[in-house]
Enzyme design. Structure first.
Site, PDB file in Angstrom:
ATOM      1  N   LYS A 119     -38.775  -7.122   1.333  1.00  0.00           N
ATOM      2  CA  LYS A 119     -38.172  -7.472   2.614  1.00  0.00           C
ATOM      3  C   LYS A 119     -36.744  -7.970   2.477  1.00  0.00           C
ATOM      4  CE  LYS A 119     -41.354  -6.628   5.712  1.00  0.00           C
ATOM      5  NZ  LYS A 119     -42.341  -7.470   6.304  1.00  0.00           N
TER       6      LYS A 119
ATOM      7  N   MET B  30     -30.674 -12.651  10.908  1.00  0.00           N
ATOM      8  CA  MET B  30     -30.273 -11.397  10.249  1.00  0.00           C
ATOM      9  C   MET B  30     -28.902 -10.921  10.724  1.00  0.00           C
ATOM     10  SD  MET B  30     -33.993  -9.517  10.434  1.00  0.00           S
ATOM     11  CE  MET B  30     -34.506 -10.263  11.985  1.00  0.00           C
TER      12      MET B  30
ATOM     13  N   ASP C  99     -43.168 -12.525   0.821  1.00  0.00           N
ATOM     14  CA  ASP C  99     -41.836 -11.934   1.040  1.00  0.00           C
ATOM     15  C   ASP C  99     -40.801 -12.618   0.162  1.00  0.00           C
ATOM     16  OD1 ASP C  99     -42.913 -10.408   3.017  1.00  0.00           O
ATOM     17  OD2 ASP C  99     -42.052 -11.551   4.670  1.00  0.00           O
TER      18      ASP C  99
ATOM     19  N   GLY D 159     -41.761 -16.000   5.328  1.00  0.00           N
ATOM     20  CA  GLY D 159     -40.763 -17.034   5.567  1.00  0.00           C
ATOM     21  C   GLY D 159     -40.812 -17.496   7.011  1.00  0.00           C
ATOM     22  N   GLY D 160     -40.534 -18.762   7.244  1.00  0.00           N
ATOM     23  CA  GLY D 160     -40.450 -19.276   8.607  1.00  0.00           C
ATOM     24  C   GLY D 160     -41.775 -19.208   9.328  1.00  0.00           C
TER      25      GLY D 160
ATOM     26  N   THR E 155     -39.901 -22.154  12.076  1.00  0.00           N
ATOM     27  CA  THR E 155     -38.971 -21.023  12.039  1.00  0.00           C
ATOM     28  C   THR E 155     -37.583 -21.494  11.600  1.00  0.00           C
ATOM     29  OG1 THR E 155     -38.243 -19.084  13.274  1.00  0.00           O
ATOM     30  CG2 THR E 155     -38.269 -21.163  14.480  1.00  0.00           C
ATOM     31  N   ALA E 156     -36.806 -20.561  11.038  1.00  0.00           N
ATOM     32  CA  ALA E 156     -35.483 -20.922  10.501  1.00  0.00           C
ATOM     33  C   ALA E 156     -34.660 -21.704  11.523  1.00  0.00           C
ATOM     34  CB  ALA E 156     -34.742 -19.656  10.068  1.00  0.00           C
TER      35      ALA E 156
ATOM     36  N   PRO F 130     -38.889 -22.687   6.459  1.00  0.00           N
ATOM     37  CA  PRO F 130     -37.563 -22.172   6.119  1.00  0.00           C
ATOM     38  C   PRO F 130     -37.150 -22.330   4.659  1.00  0.00           C
ATOM     39  CG  PRO F 130     -37.379 -24.253   7.289  1.00  0.00           C
ATOM     40  CD  PRO F 130     -38.838 -23.926   7.244  1.00  0.00           C
TER      41      PRO F 130
ATOM     42  N   GLY G 153     -30.707 -22.641   4.762  1.00  0.00           N
ATOM     43  CA  GLY G 153     -30.982 -23.937   5.379  1.00  0.00           C
ATOM     44  C   GLY G 153     -32.229 -24.613   4.818  1.00  0.00           C
TER      45      GLY G 153
HETATM   46  N1  SAH Z   1     -39.987 -15.296  10.234  1.00  0.00           N
HETATM   47  C1  SAH Z   1     -38.718 -15.890   9.828  1.00  0.00           C
HETATM   48  C2  SAH Z   1     -37.544 -14.975  10.089  1.00  0.00           C
HETATM   49  C3  SAH Z   1     -37.576 -13.685   9.309  1.00  0.00           C
HETATM   50  S1  SAH Z   1     -36.162 -12.701   9.576  1.00  0.00           S
HETATM   51  C4  SAH Z   1     -38.553 -17.237  10.547  1.00  0.00           C
HETATM   52  O1  SAH Z   1     -39.316 -17.556  11.451  1.00  0.00           O
HETATM   53  O2  SAH Z   1     -37.657 -17.970  10.180  1.00  0.00           O
HETATM   54  C5  SAH Z   1     -35.116 -13.215   8.266  1.00  0.00           C
HETATM   55  C6  SAH Z   1     -33.948 -14.021   8.788  1.00  0.00           C
HETATM   56  O3  SAH Z   1     -34.330 -15.362   9.037  1.00  0.00           O
HETATM   57  C7  SAH Z   1     -32.803 -14.150   7.819  1.00  0.00           C
HETATM   58  O4  SAH Z   1     -31.964 -13.011   7.851  1.00  0.00           O
HETATM   59  C8  SAH Z   1     -32.079 -15.361   8.367  1.00  0.00           C
HETATM   60  O5  SAH Z   1     -31.308 -15.038   9.500  1.00  0.00           O
HETATM   61  C9  SAH Z   1     -33.242 -16.221   8.839  1.00  0.00           C
HETATM   62  N2  SAH Z   1     -33.613 -17.267   7.855  1.00  0.00           N
HETATM   63  C10 SAH Z   1     -34.810 -17.422   7.275  1.00  0.00           C
HETATM   64  N3  SAH Z   1     -34.827 -18.505   6.485  1.00  0.00           N
HETATM   65  C11 SAH Z   1     -33.591 -19.067   6.582  1.00  0.00           C
HETATM   66  C12 SAH Z   1     -32.966 -20.219   6.008  1.00  0.00           C
HETATM   67  N4  SAH Z   1     -33.623 -21.020   5.185  1.00  0.00           N
HETATM   68  N5  SAH Z   1     -31.686 -20.486   6.342  1.00  0.00           N
HETATM   69  C13 SAH Z   1     -31.011 -19.674   7.181  1.00  0.00           C
HETATM   70  N6  SAH Z   1     -31.539 -18.587   7.750  1.00  0.00           N
HETATM   71  C14 SAH Z   1     -32.813 -18.280   7.464  1.00  0.00           C
END
Ligand code: SAH
Length: 254
Positions: free
Chosen positions: A63, A176, A41, A94-95, A124-125, A18, A205
């Protein structure tokens, strides 16, 4: 099974977590250090990109909301072509790559073109934000289930199973969802949750810009607007949000 170093001609679909670079898995950190080329991304933090070899090529895949540097089909084929050039390719997301990351589509293309691949899970976030914000996803007193949904607006609405989401004893996590927050809260109340049902939104976060805004279904949209939050943000709805005041430990703004 011994874990191999990054292999030429292979695409590694890697979850970058995250934000906090210390939340990378060991496998992710190793592959990032070994890669010839990184396709990343906008959610991947600069601190993580800094772990790469100085001669590694960086390709930005975009993205951001409404600004995809590369259309998904081109991106899928780019990965195939880089692998065919015998590169060690890290596709950094990300995540977690298989949570709202379109990782499945990218791997389907690799499979169709007979390109070798490996998938490395990431935090994941929802998991990262829950831990740092002190909002457990489940808790014996408050939530026996947790659902992850996308709140991406399509034609101004969200096509979600509102009856399934607006339930007690369940935590709902919305990825999102910032732009759809007023609509989301309205639908949750319309489908049976009380206006004082706890809800939170967390900006960036686990990073130095981590910020948590808590409220209720009726107050959160306005509080979020006043706070002028910046993406990415995660919305959390459910009674577990009450634990934030007690369990939050990560407070970079203080
Ligand atoms: N694959 C990623 C999600 C991608 S979609 C995962 O598993 O986290 C992108 C969305 O993830 C963003 O719009 C937001 O809602 C969330 N997100 C990703 N990183 C974040 C963070 N550090 N803090 C808060 N929301 C986050």
């Amino acid at each position: 099974m011994p874990r191999l170093p990054a292999q030429p001609g292979t695409v590694y679909l890697v979850g970058a977590g995250p934000g906090d670079p210390e939340l990378l898995t060991q496998r992710a950190a190793r592959l990032i250090r070994e890669a010839d080329v990184l396709v990343y991304d906008n959610l991947v933090s600069p601190d993580i990109l800094a772990l790469t070899r100085t001669d590694a090529e960086h390709i930005y895949a975009g993205k951001e909301r409404g600004n995809h540097a590369l259309p998904q089909d081109d991106l899928n084929l780019l990965l195939v072509n880089l692998a065919r050039q015998s590169k060690r390719v890290v596709r950094l997301k990300g995540g977690d790559p298989y949570t709202f990351g379109r990782g499945g589509e990218e791997v389907e293309t690799l499979f169709a073109h007979q390109v070798a691949f490996e998938v490395v899970p990431g935090i994941t976030a929802a998991a990262g934000v829950a831990a740092y914000a002190g909002i457990p996803l489940t808790h014996r007193d408050y939530a026996q289930a947790c659902v992850f949904v996308t709140g991406h607006l399509k034609d101004g609405t969200m096509n979600l199973d509102w009856d399934g989401l607006a339930r007690p004893r369940q935590t709902v996590i919305i990825y999102m969802g910032l732009h759809g927050l007023p609509y989301l809260c309205e639908q949750m109340m319309k489908h049976g949750l009380p206006p004082d049902w706890p809800a939170a939104i967390v900006q960036q976060g686990t990073t130095p810009n981590h910020r948590v805004v808590t409220g209720t279904l009726s107050t959160l949209p306005q509080l979020a607007e006043q706070a002028q939050l910046k993406a990415p943000t995660l919305i959390m709805i459910g009674e577990v949000v009450k634990l934030h005041s007690k369990l939050a430990w990560f407070k970079p703004d203080q």
